[in-house]
Write a protein that holds these residues in place. Structure first.
Motif, mmCIF file in Angstrom:
data_model
loop_
_atom_site.group_PDB
_atom_site.id
_atom_site.type_symbol
_atom_site.label_atom_id
_atom_site.label_comp_id
_atom_site.label_asym_id
_atom_site.label_seq_id
_atom_site.Cartn_x
_atom_site.Cartn_y
_atom_site.Cartn_z
ATOM 1 N N PRO A 77 0.821 -1.220 0.000
ATOM 2 C CA PRO A 77 0.000 0.000 0.000
ATOM 3 C C PRO A 77 0.851 1.264 0.000
ATOM 4 C CG PRO A 77 0.100 -0.911 2.207
ATOM 5 C CD PRO A 77 0.784 -1.911 1.305
ATOM 6 N N ARG A 78 0.253 2.341 -0.484
ATOM 7 C CA ARG A 78 0.845 3.682 -0.390
ATOM 8 C C ARG A 78 -0.184 4.550 0.337
ATOM 9 N NH1 ARG A 78 4.412 5.188 -4.493
ATOM 10 N NH2 ARG A 78 4.328 7.241 -3.523
ATOM 11 N N PRO A 79 -0.250 4.447 1.657
ATOM 12 C CA PRO A 79 -1.321 5.110 2.412
ATOM 13 C C PRO A 79 -1.306 6.619 2.238
ATOM 14 C CG PRO A 79 0.404 4.339 3.888
ATOM 15 C CD PRO A 79 0.689 3.736 2.552
ATOM 16 N N ILE A 80 -2.485 7.180 2.085
ATOM 17 C CA ILE A 80 -2.619 8.630 1.992
ATOM 18 C C ILE A 80 -2.968 9.244 3.344
ATOM 19 C CG2 ILE A 80 -3.294 8.478 -0.420
ATOM 20 C CD1 ILE A 80 -6.197 9.067 0.453
ATOM 21 N N ASN A 81 -3.430 8.427 4.279
ATOM 22 C CA ASN A 81 -3.779 8.875 5.633
ATOM 23 C C ASN A 81 -3.081 8.000 6.662
ATOM 24 O OD1 ASN A 81 -7.236 9.387 4.662
ATOM 25 N ND2 ASN A 81 -5.539 10.805 4.540
ATOM 26 N N ALA A 82 -2.822 8.564 7.837
ATOM 27 C CA ALA A 82 -2.305 7.812 8.983
ATOM 28 C C ALA A 82 -3.180 8.133 10.185
ATOM 29 C CB ALA A 82 -0.854 8.192 9.272
ATOM 30 N N CYS A 144 4.409 11.773 1.356
ATOM 31 C CA CYS A 144 3.765 12.188 2.607
ATOM 32 C C CYS A 144 2.382 11.578 2.724
ATOM 33 C CB CYS A 144 3.665 13.706 2.685
ATOM 34 S SG CYS A 144 2.488 14.430 1.517
ATOM 35 N N CYS A 145 1.791 11.733 3.892
ATOM 36 C CA CYS A 145 0.395 11.366 4.133
ATOM 37 C C CYS A 145 -0.194 12.358 5.115
ATOM 38 C CB CYS A 145 0.264 9.937 4.652
ATOM 39 S SG CYS A 145 1.045 9.658 6.259
ATOM 40 N N VAL A 146 -1.511 12.376 5.205
ATOM 41 C CA VAL A 146 -2.233 13.275 6.103
ATOM 42 C C VAL A 146 -2.645 12.495 7.348
ATOM 43 C CG1 VAL A 146 -4.299 14.703 6.390
ATOM 44 C CG2 VAL A 146 -3.077 14.691 4.195
ATOM 45 N N ILE A 147 -2.426 13.070 8.520
ATOM 46 C CA ILE A 147 -2.847 12.426 9.768
ATOM 47 C C ILE A 147 -4.333 12.702 9.987
ATOM 48 C CG2 ILE A 147 -2.487 12.307 12.257
ATOM 49 C CD1 ILE A 147 0.343 13.325 11.809
ATOM 50 N N THR A 148 -5.080 11.667 10.352
ATOM 51 C CA THR A 148 -6.511 11.832 10.612
ATOM 52 C C THR A 148 -6.848 11.486 12.064
ATOM 53 O OG1 THR A 148 -7.128 9.559 9.992
ATOM 54 C CG2 THR A 148 -7.038 11.202 8.225
ATOM 55 N N THR A 149 -7.955 12.021 12.522
ATOM 56 C CA THR A 149 -8.436 11.786 13.877
ATOM 57 C C THR A 149 -9.942 11.572 13.852
ATOM 58 O OG1 THR A 149 -8.370 12.630 16.157
ATOM 59 C CG2 THR A 149 -8.818 14.224 14.411
ATOM 60 N N ARG A 150 -10.545 11.400 15.023
ATOM 61 C CA ARG A 150 -11.983 11.224 15.116
ATOM 62 C C ARG A 150 -12.691 12.486 14.636
ATOM 63 N NH1 ARG A 150 -9.887 10.564 19.834
ATOM 64 N NH2 ARG A 150 -11.164 12.217 20.792
ATOM 65 N N ALA A 151 -13.832 12.323 14.011
ATOM 66 C CA ALA A 151 -14.575 13.470 13.493
ATOM 67 C C ALA A 151 -15.188 14.283 14.635
ATOM 68 C CB ALA A 151 -15.667 12.993 12.545
ATOM 69 N N ASN A 152 -15.242 15.585 14.452
ATOM 70 C CA ASN A 152 -15.946 16.446 15.405
ATOM 71 C C ASN A 152 -17.416 16.550 14.993
ATOM 72 O OD1 ASN A 152 -16.019 18.272 13.262
ATOM 73 N ND2 ASN A 152 -14.329 19.513 14.048
ATOM 74 N N ALA A 153 -18.164 17.384 15.699
ATOM 75 C CA ALA A 153 -19.603 17.474 15.452
ATOM 76 C C ALA A 153 -19.922 17.984 14.055
ATOM 77 C CB ALA A 153 -20.250 18.375 16.502
ATOM 78 N N LEU A 154 -19.046 18.802 13.478
ATOM 79 C CA LEU A 154 -19.286 19.348 12.151
ATOM 80 C C LEU A 154 -19.123 18.290 11.070
ATOM 81 C CD1 LEU A 154 -19.717 22.015 10.445
ATOM 82 C CD2 LEU A 154 -17.210 22.091 10.292
ATOM 83 N N VAL A 155 -18.094 17.469 11.187
ATOM 84 C CA VAL A 155 -17.751 16.490 10.149
ATOM 85 C C VAL A 155 -18.475 15.166 10.342
ATOM 86 C CG1 VAL A 155 -15.821 15.258 9.046
ATOM 87 C CG2 VAL A 155 -15.492 17.588 9.892
#
Length: 218
Positions: A77-82, A144-155
């Motif tokens: 894989p070539r992950p785009i998110n971590a 590179c890749c983008v770090i992701t987290t849990r969604a907030n109320a908006l997302v």
């Protein structure tokens, strides 16, 4: 998740945003060729800040993470998110988390036909990781890749994940190398961010350019 984002900021505005780091940039000529982009997709070159030779530096990476220890870049894989929750332990990302953090300027990211952005339209920093791969024949690529987290109320109505946003003023702290104490202090930035002053609007029609055989979401 972050699978498409935008950087439509006018050149003069972007120059002001990046002014503190342009003097040390090894590739500062890119600004004369800058073109605003309404859709930035995985596999494409992306503008980023990283620490290079003890200075923050503006540069370009390919979006799709390739760890330096990978032997065959065409396999796997070539992950785009971590995922923020596992970057400190996951073999693919733990070294980059310690030594190779980066920031990607953006003015919006897309999810299910919607664009999430600051209500005032100002750019912001996507948190990322990068690495430098060198092949047996001497070929090199920085990704590179983008770090992701849990969604907030908006997302959350759109997706369970969202990109980590690093607040203005913390750029140097995010980029610089540090010990375990420094990394622990950065962990608070990996939590869902405050959606105040953020908006959701309809995104333009997009044609996905992601190749599922080469890029993988995490």
């Amino acid at each position: 998740m972050c699978g498409c984002y935008s950087l439509t900021t006018p050149r003069d505005t972007l120059r002001k945003v990046l002014a503190p780091w342009l003097a040390n940039s090894s590739s500062s000529t890119w600004l004369s060729h800058y073109v605003p982009r309404a859709e930035i997709h995985p596999g494409e070159p992306v503008l980023a800040l990283r620490e290079h030779q003890r200075h923050a530096d503006a540069t370009h990476f390919l979006w799709g993470f390739l760890a330096s220890w990978v032997k065959d870049p065409w396999r796997g894989p070539r992950p785009i998110n971590a995922r923020a929750e596992t970057i400190a332990e996951k073999p693919s990302f733990r070294s980059a988390w310690r030594h190779h953090r980066c920031l990607l300027p953006s003015d919006g990211f897309h999810e299910k036909g919607q664009r999430i952005h600051r209500c005032n339209g100002e750019p912001f920093w996507l948190a990322g990781l990068w690495d430098h791969w060198i092949g047996p024949d001497g070929s090199e690529v920085e990704t590179c890749c983008v770090i992701t987290t849990r969604a907030n109320a908006l997302v959350r109505p759109l997706h369970t994940r969202m990109p980590v946003i690093v607040p203005n003023g913390l750029e140097e702290a995010w980029l610089e190398e540090g010990d375990a104490t420094h990394l622990h202090a950065l962990e608070r930035l990996l939590n869902p961010w405050d959606p105040h002053d953020w908006c959701v609007s309809r995104a333009p029609n997009m044609a996905s350019r992601t190749n599922p055989n080469q890029l993988q979401l995490f």
